[in-house]
Design a protein around this motif. Structure first.
Motif, PDB file in Angstrom:
ATOM      1  N   ARG B 299      46.903  -2.591   2.495  1.00  0.00           N
ATOM      2  CA  ARG B 299      45.761  -1.753   2.902  1.00  0.00           C
ATOM      3  C   ARG B 299      44.498  -2.364   2.302  1.00  0.00           C
ATOM      4  O   ARG B 299      44.209  -2.178   1.134  1.00  0.00           O
ATOM      5  N   THR B 300      43.733  -3.078   3.124  1.00  0.00           N
ATOM      6  CA  THR B 300      42.572  -3.807   2.583  1.00  0.00           C
ATOM      7  C   THR B 300      41.412  -2.881   2.244  1.00  0.00           C
ATOM      8  O   THR B 300      40.507  -3.275   1.515  1.00  0.00           O
ATOM      9  N   ARG B 301      41.398  -1.693   2.832  1.00  0.00           N
ATOM     10  CA  ARG B 301      40.283  -0.736   2.713  1.00  0.00           C
ATOM     11  C   ARG B 301      39.024  -1.235   3.428  1.00  0.00           C
ATOM     12  O   ARG B 301      37.981  -0.598   3.357  1.00  0.00           O
ATOM     13  N   ASP B 302      39.111  -2.350   4.115  1.00  0.00           N
ATOM     14  CA  ASP B 302      37.963  -2.850   4.885  1.00  0.00           C
ATOM     15  C   ASP B 302      38.016  -2.294   6.307  1.00  0.00           C
ATOM     16  O   ASP B 302      39.071  -2.302   6.940  1.00  0.00           O
ATOM     17  N   ILE B 303      36.874  -1.848   6.768  1.00  0.00           N
ATOM     18  CA  ILE B 303      36.780  -1.236   8.091  1.00  0.00           C
ATOM     19  C   ILE B 303      36.304  -2.297   9.092  1.00  0.00           C
ATOM     20  O   ILE B 303      35.238  -2.895   8.925  1.00  0.00           O
ATOM     21  N   THR B 304      37.110  -2.530  10.119  1.00  0.00           N
ATOM     22  CA  THR B 304      36.741  -3.503  11.147  1.00  0.00           C
ATOM     23  C   THR B 304      37.454  -3.130  12.444  1.00  0.00           C
ATOM     24  O   THR B 304      38.103  -2.089  12.522  1.00  0.00           O
ATOM     25  N   ALA B 305      37.306  -3.982  13.454  1.00  0.00           N
ATOM     26  CA  ALA B 305      37.954  -3.742  14.745  1.00  0.00           C
ATOM     27  C   ALA B 305      38.313  -5.088  15.353  1.00  0.00           C
ATOM     28  O   ALA B 305      37.672  -6.095  15.046  1.00  0.00           O
ATOM     29  N   PHE B 306      39.341  -5.094  16.202  1.00  0.00           N
ATOM     30  CA  PHE B 306      39.613  -6.292  16.991  1.00  0.00           C
ATOM     31  C   PHE B 306      38.579  -6.395  18.108  1.00  0.00           C
ATOM     32  O   PHE B 306      38.159  -5.383  18.666  1.00  0.00           O
ATOM     33  N   ILE B 307      38.177  -7.618  18.417  1.00  0.00           N
ATOM     34  CA  ILE B 307      37.296  -7.835  19.558  1.00  0.00           C
ATOM     35  C   ILE B 307      38.199  -8.184  20.737  1.00  0.00           C
ATOM     36  O   ILE B 307      38.905  -9.201  20.695  1.00  0.00           O
ATOM     37  N   PRO B 308      38.235  -7.354  21.756  1.00  0.00           N
ATOM     38  CA  PRO B 308      39.155  -7.622  22.866  1.00  0.00           C
ATOM     39  C   PRO B 308      38.744  -8.883  23.633  1.00  0.00           C
ATOM     40  O   PRO B 308      37.575  -9.266  23.623  1.00  0.00           O
ATOM     41  N   GLY B 309      39.722  -9.508  24.246  1.00  0.00           N
ATOM     42  CA  GLY B 309      39.438 -10.640  25.125  1.00  0.00           C
ATOM     43  C   GLY B 309      39.448 -11.972  24.396  1.00  0.00           C
ATOM     44  O   GLY B 309      39.365 -12.021  23.173  1.00  0.00           O
ATOM     45  N   ARG B 318      43.279 -13.840  17.517  1.00  0.00           N
ATOM     46  CA  ARG B 318      42.340 -12.762  17.830  1.00  0.00           C
ATOM     47  C   ARG B 318      41.168 -12.738  16.849  1.00  0.00           C
ATOM     48  O   ARG B 318      41.238 -13.265  15.745  1.00  0.00           O
ATOM     49  N   ARG B 319      40.102 -12.079  17.303  1.00  0.00           N
ATOM     50  CA  ARG B 319      38.881 -12.028  16.500  1.00  0.00           C
ATOM     51  C   ARG B 319      38.648 -10.639  15.918  1.00  0.00           C
ATOM     52  O   ARG B 319      38.924  -9.624  16.574  1.00  0.00           O
ATOM     53  N   LEU B 320      38.113 -10.626  14.708  1.00  0.00           N
ATOM     54  CA  LEU B 320      37.737  -9.384  14.034  1.00  0.00           C
ATOM     55  C   LEU B 320      36.224  -9.245  14.032  1.00  0.00           C
ATOM     56  O   LEU B 320      35.503 -10.239  13.916  1.00  0.00           O
ATOM     57  N   GLN B 321      35.766  -7.998  14.103  1.00  0.00           N
ATOM     58  CA  GLN B 321      34.343  -7.711  13.914  1.00  0.00           C
ATOM     59  C   GLN B 321      33.975  -7.919  12.448  1.00  0.00           C
ATOM     60  O   GLN B 321      34.828  -7.814  11.564  1.00  0.00           O
ATOM     61  N   ARG B 322      32.704  -8.160  12.222  1.00  0.00           N
ATOM     62  CA  ARG B 322      32.170  -8.157  10.859  1.00  0.00           C
ATOM     63  C   ARG B 322      32.606  -6.854  10.175  1.00  0.00           C
ATOM     64  O   ARG B 322      32.619  -5.796  10.805  1.00  0.00           O
ATOM     65  N   VAL B 323      32.964  -6.937   8.894  1.00  0.00           N
ATOM     66  CA  VAL B 323      33.400  -5.731   8.181  1.00  0.00           C
ATOM     67  C   VAL B 323      32.247  -4.737   8.125  1.00  0.00           C
ATOM     68  O   VAL B 323      31.146  -5.065   7.692  1.00  0.00           O
ATOM     69  N   ALA B 324      32.521  -3.526   8.601  1.00  0.00           N
ATOM     70  CA  ALA B 324      31.455  -2.537   8.722  1.00  0.00           C
ATOM     71  C   ALA B 324      31.324  -1.701   7.457  1.00  0.00           C
ATOM     72  O   ALA B 324      30.383  -0.930   7.314  1.00  0.00           O
ATOM     73  N   GLY B 325      32.257  -1.839   6.544  1.00  0.00           N
ATOM     74  CA  GLY B 325      32.204  -1.043   5.327  1.00  0.00           C
ATOM     75  C   GLY B 325      33.573  -1.020   4.701  1.00  0.00           C
ATOM     76  O   GLY B 325      34.502  -1.659   5.209  1.00  0.00           O
ATOM     77  N   ARG B 326      33.686  -0.333   3.600  1.00  0.00           N
ATOM     78  CA  ARG B 326      34.983  -0.201   2.953  1.00  0.00           C
ATOM     79  C   ARG B 326      35.315   1.265   2.869  1.00  0.00           C
ATOM     80  O   ARG B 326      34.426   2.089   2.729  1.00  0.00           O
ATOM     81  N   THR B 327      36.587   1.544   2.954  1.00  0.00           N
ATOM     82  CA  THR B 327      36.957   2.949   2.874  1.00  0.00           C
ATOM     83  C   THR B 327      36.576   3.514   1.512  1.00  0.00           C
ATOM     84  O   THR B 327      36.413   4.698   1.370  1.00  0.00           O
ATOM     85  N   ASP B 328      36.385   2.650   0.502  1.00  0.00           N
ATOM     86  CA  ASP B 328      36.054   3.173  -0.830  1.00  0.00           C
ATOM     87  C   ASP B 328      34.658   2.830  -1.322  1.00  0.00           C
ATOM     88  O   ASP B 328      34.327   3.133  -2.447  1.00  0.00           O
ATOM     89  N   ASP B 329      33.784   2.194  -0.501  1.00  0.00           N
ATOM     90  CA  ASP B 329      32.426   1.997  -1.006  1.00  0.00           C
ATOM     91  C   ASP B 329      31.449   2.955  -0.351  1.00  0.00           C
ATOM     92  O   ASP B 329      30.251   2.864  -0.519  1.00  0.00           O
ATOM     93  N   VAL B 330      32.011   3.885   0.381  1.00  0.00           N
ATOM     94  CA  VAL B 330      31.153   4.861   1.025  1.00  0.00           C
ATOM     95  C   VAL B 330      30.511   5.748  -0.051  1.00  0.00           C
ATOM     96  O   VAL B 330      31.142   6.132  -1.023  1.00  0.00           O
ATOM     97  N   LEU B 331      29.208   5.989   0.118  1.00  0.00           N
ATOM     98  CA  LEU B 331      28.506   6.901  -0.776  1.00  0.00           C
ATOM     99  C   LEU B 331      28.462   8.247  -0.083  1.00  0.00           C
ATOM    100  O   LEU B 331      28.152   8.315   1.104  1.00  0.00           O
ATOM    101  N   VAL B 332      28.778   9.287  -0.802  1.00  0.00           N
ATOM    102  CA  VAL B 332      28.646  10.604  -0.199  1.00  0.00           C
ATOM    103  C   VAL B 332      27.404  11.249  -0.796  1.00  0.00           C
ATOM    104  O   VAL B 332      27.339  11.513  -1.991  1.00  0.00           O
TER     105      VAL B 332
END
Lengths: 143, 430
Positions: B299-309, B318-332
């Motif tokens: 579990r990397t805790r990094d938030i990303t998505a596959f780029i289809p196609g 396959r390609r990954l999107q730039r990491v959009a954040g981490r599940t644990d660096d979110v500030l509330v």
């Protein structure tokens, strides 16, 4: 062009900032002729007219400060009641909006430092009404 | 350019067969040698000899950051101690570190993935690679160093900091490629400017591998413009052998994840179930070739998505999107989830704003963003500074849905870092 060059310095509004800027100017052997400081919450802007503008701005930039030249008009008026009022009325009659004004009196002369968006028009209005707009050299040498 | 064209363009079905074969070998190896996985398999009722398809991967247990910390310092080692060649620890900022072991083949494979990635962006043996990362327990610098050597570059192990010396090295040895953190890249650009050095005119730099800290596309553009280089995004983590997990090709359209070495899944961080193709979720990685310390479903805790196609470069991985954040660096803040990258994206999109910023959380839930005004962003008029500040507040509010305080500060007045930047100071007394 008879506009005078003001040096405008951005700084934080916290203890020691004015001392820092003036120390840099002193170290560069720059003499201040006129200065204002306006603060706006957490930051402020110091504007000054100095005897040696180019070395002053170079020294401030070398020290990493955000600085910029501003054009202003230095207008000589009589040292008597109603002098500023006369200038203000003149400019308003001609639709010139003034952004910042400050003034000082020296040797029976009063000098207003005006910043306006349309500085060329302000100058024309003032001069065509017989007011003397001082040059950079006159202001730098003023005493 | 390809380093290993056959494997990089392998058709999907052959690639998946290779993944299945390697997954079975990996699962059987950890089941035989790693007590942690023996216990996990027993708890989950999984027999690793029973993996028949890649879908069976989902029956295997996750490995978490906490699992790696809990097994420190022995790690999840699957080989006899004599086979271990190198130790790295993670750059963990809190609690115990993670111990990560490499065998000889692991060191070689990690370097091979970097050589593959560098070649993909056009690096050749004629390049001079100045490595401006921290050498040491952190994997980034050493793995890139070995990879650049494998690719045939002349490697300068400069390490970070000491900008005067970095510049001398760049001038004397005509460095063409650098490896650097985004914060140091921006700092270094400012340093060059203060020295009157125009990188396009005075230096030979052409590419920068920027990593070790998350950064946005806006920051990438800023670095590219300021240093006169092409910046390639990359993804890696020490737990997976370092920086070579996924890399951008010359099309810069997302990062190819090397699927002959890793199985990548993207799951819902709450449920652990896979998300739909193209949706954002938490990246989960399984090593397929690691000998010393194989890791299943990390579990990397990094938030990303596959780029289809497919990618225009012809690679099948396959390609990954730039990491959009981490599940644990979110500030509330005031009940709102905020990623520091959202703030960076807004700030770096404004030309009047400089290179450095700091997010300070105070009191109960007060958020202040301190931003350096760019030297060229000041026109002498206080009213325009106020206008800029109000615009930043409005743009941030639109992005993060809560209104922060914004303080514009003079250039160079925020603490600078030559290593990993500290962007958030949390003084809250919650």
């Amino acid at each position: 062009m008879t506009a005078v060059k003001l040096i405008s310095v951005f700084s934080e509004n916290k203890p020691g900032q004015t001392a820092r800027v003036t120390q840099i100017l002193a170290d560069a052997d720059v003499n201040l002729r006129w200065v204002t400081i306006a603060s706006m919450g957490t930051f402020g802007v110091m504007k000054c007219l100095v005897d040696k503008p180019a070395p002053a701005i170079a020294a401030l930039k070398d020290n990493g400060l955000a600085v910029h030249f501003l054009d202003a008009l230095a207008v000589e008026v009589e040292d008597k009641p109603g002098a500023l009022n006369g200038v203000a009325k003149l400019l308003s009659q001609h639709g010139v909006n003034v952004d910042n004004v400050s003034g000082f009196v020296t040797n029976q002369r009063a000098v207003l430092v005006l910043e306006a968006h349309d500085i060329a028009k302000a100058r024309t209005v003032l001069e065509s009404n017989g007011l003397r707009v001082l040059t950079q050299e006159e202001m730098q040498a003023a005493d | 350019m390809f380093w290993d064209k056959e494997i990089e363009t392998l058709d999907r079905s052959s690639l998946e067969q290779l993944q299945l074969k390697r997954l079975r070998e990996t699962a059987q190896r950890v089941a035989a040698h790693v007590p942690f996985y023996q216990q996990k398999f027993a708890e989950a009722g999984v027999d690793p000899t029973d993996i028949r398809s890649l879908d069976d991967l989902r029956r295997l247990p996750f490995t978490t950051n906490a699992d790696l910390r809990a097994t420190y310092p022995r790690g999840l080692v699957a080989t006899p101690p004599g086979e271990l060649l190198r130790l790295h620890t993670s750059s963990g900022t809190t609690g115990k570190p993670k111990a990560l072991f490499f065998s000889r083949n692991d060191v070689d494979n990690a370097a091979g993935l970097i050589a593959r990635a560098m070649t993909m962006t056009g690096v050749t043996k004629d390049d001079v690679f100045q490595n401006m990362m921290t050498y040491g327990l952190f994997t980034g610098a050493l793995v890139m160093h070995y990879g650049a050597e494998k690719a045939g570059c002349l490697v300068i192990p400069a390490g970070p900091g000491n900008s005067e010396k970095q510049l001398l090295l760049m001038q004397d040895f005509r460095s063409t490629v650098v490896h650097i953190t985004p914060s140091y890249a921006l700092y270094f650009a400012g340093f060059l400017e203060s020295k009157g050095i125009d990188p396009r005119r005075d230096l030979a730099l052409r590419k920068a591998f920027v990593g070790a800290e998350p950064y946005t596309d806006e920051t990438r553009c800023k670095i590219e413009n300021a240093l006169g280089v092409e910046v390639y995004n990359s993804y890696g983590l020490s737990e997976m052998g370092g920086p070579g997990v996924a890399f951008e090709c010359s099309h810069k359209g997302g990062m190819h994840v090397w699927e002959d070495h890793f199985i990548a899944e993207i799951v819902d961080p709450q449920t652990g179930e896979p998300v739909a193709e193209g949706e954002y979720g938490e990246l989960v990685l399984t090593t397929l070739c690691r000998e010393a310390m194989p890791i299943l479903r990390y579990r990397t805790r990094d938030i990303t998505a596959f780029i289809p196609g497919p990618c225009a470069c012809g690679r099948s991985h396959r390609r990954l999107q730039r990491v959009a954040g981490r599940t644990d660096d979110v500030l509330v803040v005031r009940g709102v989830n905020i990623y520091p990258q959202q703030i960076e994206q807004v700030l770096m999109g404004l030309t009047q704003v400089g290179r450095n910023y700091l997010i300070v959380l105070d009191g109960l839930d007060e958020m202040t963003v301190k931003v350096e005004l760019a030297g060229s962003g000041f026109d002498g008029r206080i009213e325009n500074v106020v206008r800029l500040r109000d615009e930043i507040v409005a743009r941030l509010r639109a992005e993060i849905l809560t209104k922060p305080n914004v303080e514009l500060v003079p250039p160079g007045s925020l603490p600078v870092s030559e290593g990993k930047a500290k962007r958030v100071i949390d003084n809250r007394t919650l």
